[in-house]
Enzyme design. Structure first.
Site, PDB file in Angstrom:
ATOM      1  N   ASP A 103       0.867  -1.174   0.000  1.00 54.20           N
ATOM      2  CA  ASP A 103       0.000   0.000   0.000  1.00 54.20           C
ATOM      3  C   ASP A 103       0.905   1.226   0.000  1.00 54.20           C
ATOM      4  O   ASP A 103       1.826   1.314   0.811  1.00 54.20           O
ATOM      5  CB  ASP A 103      -0.854  -0.010   1.279  1.00 54.20           C
ATOM      6  CG  ASP A 103      -2.259   0.479   1.038  1.00 54.20           C
ATOM      7  OD1 ASP A 103      -2.397   1.592   0.505  1.00 54.20           O
ATOM      8  OD2 ASP A 103      -3.209  -0.243   1.385  1.00 54.20           O
ATOM      9  N   ASP A 199      -3.116   4.808  -2.235  1.00 51.13           N
ATOM     10  CA  ASP A 199      -4.183   5.337  -1.390  1.00 51.13           C
ATOM     11  C   ASP A 199      -4.611   6.747  -1.804  1.00 51.13           C
ATOM     12  O   ASP A 199      -3.761   7.614  -2.046  1.00 51.13           O
ATOM     13  CB  ASP A 199      -3.646   5.384   0.051  1.00 51.13           C
ATOM     14  CG  ASP A 199      -4.700   5.700   1.073  1.00 51.13           C
ATOM     15  OD1 ASP A 199      -5.649   4.920   1.193  1.00 51.13           O
ATOM     16  OD2 ASP A 199      -4.568   6.741   1.755  1.00 51.13           O
ATOM     17  N   GLU A 253      -6.534   3.955  -5.740  1.00 47.83           N
ATOM     18  CA  GLU A 253      -7.781   4.104  -4.992  1.00 47.83           C
ATOM     19  C   GLU A 253      -8.133   5.572  -5.066  1.00 47.83           C
ATOM     20  O   GLU A 253      -7.354   6.435  -4.633  1.00 47.83           O
ATOM     21  CB  GLU A 253      -7.592   3.682  -3.534  1.00 47.83           C
ATOM     22  CG  GLU A 253      -8.897   3.622  -2.779  1.00 47.83           C
ATOM     23  CD  GLU A 253      -8.957   4.528  -1.570  1.00 47.83           C
ATOM     24  OE1 GLU A 253      -9.877   4.371  -0.780  1.00 47.83           O
ATOM     25  OE2 GLU A 253      -8.090   5.428  -1.401  1.00 47.83           O
ATOM     26  N   HIS A 325     -11.161  -3.272   3.598  1.00 54.70           N
ATOM     27  CA  HIS A 325     -11.059  -2.877   5.000  1.00 54.70           C
ATOM     28  C   HIS A 325     -11.850  -1.604   5.318  1.00 54.70           C
ATOM     29  O   HIS A 325     -11.904  -1.195   6.469  1.00 54.70           O
ATOM     30  CB  HIS A 325      -9.578  -2.657   5.330  1.00 54.70           C
ATOM     31  CG  HIS A 325      -9.002  -1.539   4.502  1.00 54.70           C
ATOM     32  ND1 HIS A 325      -8.830  -1.645   3.137  1.00 54.70           N
ATOM     33  CD2 HIS A 325      -8.614  -0.282   4.831  1.00 54.70           C
ATOM     34  CE1 HIS A 325      -8.355  -0.506   2.673  1.00 54.70           C
ATOM     35  NE2 HIS A 325      -8.212   0.335   3.678  1.00 54.70           N
ATOM     36  N   ASP A 326     -12.418  -0.962   4.300  1.00 54.58           N
ATOM     37  CA  ASP A 326     -13.127   0.307   4.511  1.00 54.58           C
ATOM     38  C   ASP A 326     -14.641   0.171   4.512  1.00 54.58           C
ATOM     39  O   ASP A 326     -15.341   1.171   4.644  1.00 54.58           O
ATOM     40  CB  ASP A 326     -12.763   1.299   3.398  1.00 54.58           C
ATOM     41  CG  ASP A 326     -11.387   1.893   3.603  1.00 54.58           C
ATOM     42  OD1 ASP A 326     -10.905   1.896   4.746  1.00 54.58           O
ATOM     43  OD2 ASP A 326     -10.798   2.352   2.611  1.00 54.58           O
TER      44      ASP A 326
HETATM   45  C1  NOJ Z   1      -8.301   5.060   2.100  1.00 59.58           C
HETATM   46  C2  NOJ Z   1      -7.955   3.870   2.954  1.00 59.58           C
HETATM   47  O1  NOJ Z   1      -8.415   2.700   2.343  1.00 59.58           O
HETATM   48  C3  NOJ Z   1      -8.566   4.117   4.305  1.00 59.58           C
HETATM   49  O2  NOJ Z   1      -8.494   2.988   5.133  1.00 59.58           O
HETATM   50  C4  NOJ Z   1      -7.885   5.298   4.932  1.00 59.58           C
HETATM   51  O3  NOJ Z   1      -8.517   5.605   6.154  1.00 59.58           O
HETATM   52  C5  NOJ Z   1      -7.948   6.528   4.023  1.00 59.58           C
HETATM   53  N1  NOJ Z   1      -7.667   6.206   2.666  1.00 59.58           N
HETATM   54  C6  NOJ Z   1      -6.961   7.562   4.453  1.00 59.58           C
HETATM   55  O4  NOJ Z   1      -5.651   7.110   4.220  1.00 59.58           O
END
Ligand code: NOJ
Length: 562
Positions: A103, A199, A253, A325-326
């Site tokens: 990541d 990210d 992402e 994970h989000d």
């Molecule tokens: C996206 C990530 O997937 C998430 O887990 C994170 O909190 C935010 N970006 C900030 O880095």
């Protein structure tokens, strides 16, 4: 180092397994998942048919946002092991034929990163312009914690943080910062990693002058000044050049990315990514479930999936996911508790056969579900806490907690349920976070022993996909778009077609096939009702229609007569 740009094309036939390591497997029995645990589970990951692993951040971090606040980019968090252990995992994954991507979090660092510690000391030190400092804040809101600016008395200025206060945004307009990013890329690529998931990559270039946001939704109103910002493609080109030297895969992402803006990252002169994650299909209930929960609608899901399939077709490559994970667990969102096994399988079939590269998030393959904790104090995720404290303030505690049960990212972060023993087999000692109480019914060991389990269904679908070019490169076409219960699509290539039919209904329903399919001789390749249908048998699609069982998933293959 691998040579040539095309060497990264492996990603097109890959299946990724995503590891959020803190909750995956505890190898040294301190209650926290780590790289020792991962090492021991690599064969398991391989057994799913996965050919690549994406690690959420493994770096040292104060954990304000569980790893997305990095304090050292070129090291491993001591909770997870060290660089030597990481190398062991990397080498073993490679020996098993699996690639590994890291990541890359470069929109922000931790406020405990040495760059920030220096930067906040004053205006004339080598790191003073590494971050975005202002005498006066603008009106932007952060995505996690109130206003996007925090005052530092030591420097007499405010710094920008689009996420938590402990996540100051880097100033990507500073060429020195971009050089640092390139050093980080090289560090991991030289070690042998195969690429990066990047990210919030569409946020790294902010509009000059950081103008005030407009509109009355502060977060969205400010986003227009930093999403897909003015220099984004220039900066990403610099990073792409480094990755090109290594043939490394880049997966972006980008929150709120539309298929149209994703194409800018994925194709033409501005191509900097191999894949982008879509957010659209996560809104099939509602992405912002914490304050606007809406029931799941299959039509919304189908529309979003088809949109990305169609828009990217022949121009770019899709990434396919249902969980990460989000987001809360997908069986709890799009599936059913009563039909846990059936719906877990239907969700799998609905996306594993789309055109693109599937990602499977740890625990998704056994249908792990949301956790319900008794009080907000038991949750640890910063965004859940913020949402609880910020939204629905007028509602009672019960109502707000229910929203957190539905929406919290913590549901995706409970310890992996390996077996029905102590702590679900995750650790011998008390785990760092709550184990979901359903671990005795939902766990890997149990599902290993059941032929028709969700776990074995994933294996079966992946095996079929990996052994068939049509399912990798074939064209996608959706049928019965207006049907609120059934998702039907085909993948075709040469004289072969796969027909995927997934019901999301809680009872048996009749399904009249589109005319072109009636009377077509097919072979049944995948079923989640093996006691009712015979896999491998010839199935002539009936003129009268099919009776679909609750959450039934069927994949059949047809060959055109030559
Ligand atoms: C996206 C990530 O997937 C998430 O887990 C994170 O909190 C935010 N970006 C900030 O880095």
């Amino acid at each position: 180092m691998s040579s040539g740009i095309d060497s990264r094309e492996w990603y097109k036939s890959a299946v990724f397994y995503q590891i959020w390591v803190r909750s995956f497997a505890d190898g040294n029995n301190d209650g926290i998942g780590d790289l020792y645990g991962v090492y021991d589970k690599l064969e398991y990951i391989k057994s799913l048919g996965a050919t690549a692993i994406w690690f959420n951040p493994l770096y040292p971090s104060p954990n304000a946002d569980y790893g997305y606040d990095i304090s050292d980019y070129c090291n491993i968090h001591p909770d997870f092991g060290d660089l030597e252990q990481f190398k062991k995992v990397l080498d073993k994954a490679h020996e098993l034929g699996m690639k590994v991507i890291m990541d890359l979090v470069i929109n922000h660092t931790s406020d405990e990163h040495p760059w920030f510690i220096e930067s906040k000391k004053g205006k004339d030190n080598p790191y003073s312009d590494y971050y975005l400092w202002r005498d006066e804040p603008n009106n932007w809101d952060s995505l996690f914690e109130g206003e996007a600016w925090e005052y530092v008395p030591e420097r007499g200025q405010y710094y920008l943080h689009l996420f938590a206060k402990k996540q100051p945004d880097l100033n990507m307009d500073n060429p020195k910062v971009r050089e640092e990013v390139k050093k980080i890329l090289r560090f991991w690529l030289d070690m042998g990693v195969d690429g990066f998931r990047e990210d919030v990559i569409n946020f790294i270039s902010k509009k000059e002058g950081l103008p005030n946001g407009i509109g009355f939704l502060p977060v969205i109103g400010s986003m227009m000044h930093y999403k897909d910002g003015p220099h984004i493609h220039e900066y990403l080109k610099e990073f792409r050049d480094v990755c090109d030297e290594y043939g490394a895969v880049q997966i972006g992402e980008g929150p709120m990315t539309t298929a149209r803006s994703a194409l800018k990252y994925l194709s033409g002169d501005t191509k900097s990514m191999d894949m982008m994650f879509s957010f659209d299909h996560m809104m099939a209930d509602c992405l912002f479930t914490e304050y606007m929960h809406r029931p799941f609608k299959l039509i919304k899901l189908k529309k979003a999936l088809s949109k990305w399939q169609d828009k990217l077709n022949d121009k770019a490559w899709n990434s396919l996911y249902m969980e990460n994970h989000d987001h809360p667990r997908v069986v709890s969102r799009y599936g059913s508790r009563k039909f846990h096994r059936e719906s877990g399988c239907a969700i799998a079939a609905a996306y594993l056969f789309l055109k693109g590269t599937p990602f499977i998030y740890q625990g998704q393959e056994i249908g792990m579900t949301n956790i319900k904790l008794r009080s907000i104090d038991h949750y640890v995720d910063i965004s859940s806490k913020n949402n609880y404290n910020k939204y629905n303030l007028k509602k009672d505690e019960d109502f707000r907690l229910k929203r957190i049960h539905i929406s919290s990212r913590d549901s995706a972060r409970t310890p992996m349920q390996w077996d029905d023993g102590k702590n679900a087999g995750f650790s011998d000692v008390k785990p760092w976070f709550y184990v979901n109480s359903n671990y005795k019914e939902i766990n890997v060991k149990k599902q290993e022993g059941e032929d028709d389990s969700i776990l074995n269904f994933y294996r079966e679908c992946i095996k079929l996909r990996q052994s068939n070019e049509t399912l990798i490169f074939g064209d996608y076409y959706e049928y019965e778009k207006a049907n609120p219960y059934v998702y039907m699509y085909t993948r075709t290539y040469g004289n072969e077609a796969f027909i995927v039919i997934c019901s999301f209904a809680r009872e048996s329903i009749p399904f009249i096939l589109p005319k072109a399919f009636r009377g077509v001789r097919t072979r049944l390749m995948v079923t989640n009702y093996p006691d009712k249908r015979n896999k491998g048998e010839i199935l002539t699609l009936p003129h009268s229609g099919l009776m679909l069982y609750p959450y039934e998933a069927l994949v059949v293959r047809a060959k055109a007569r030559t």
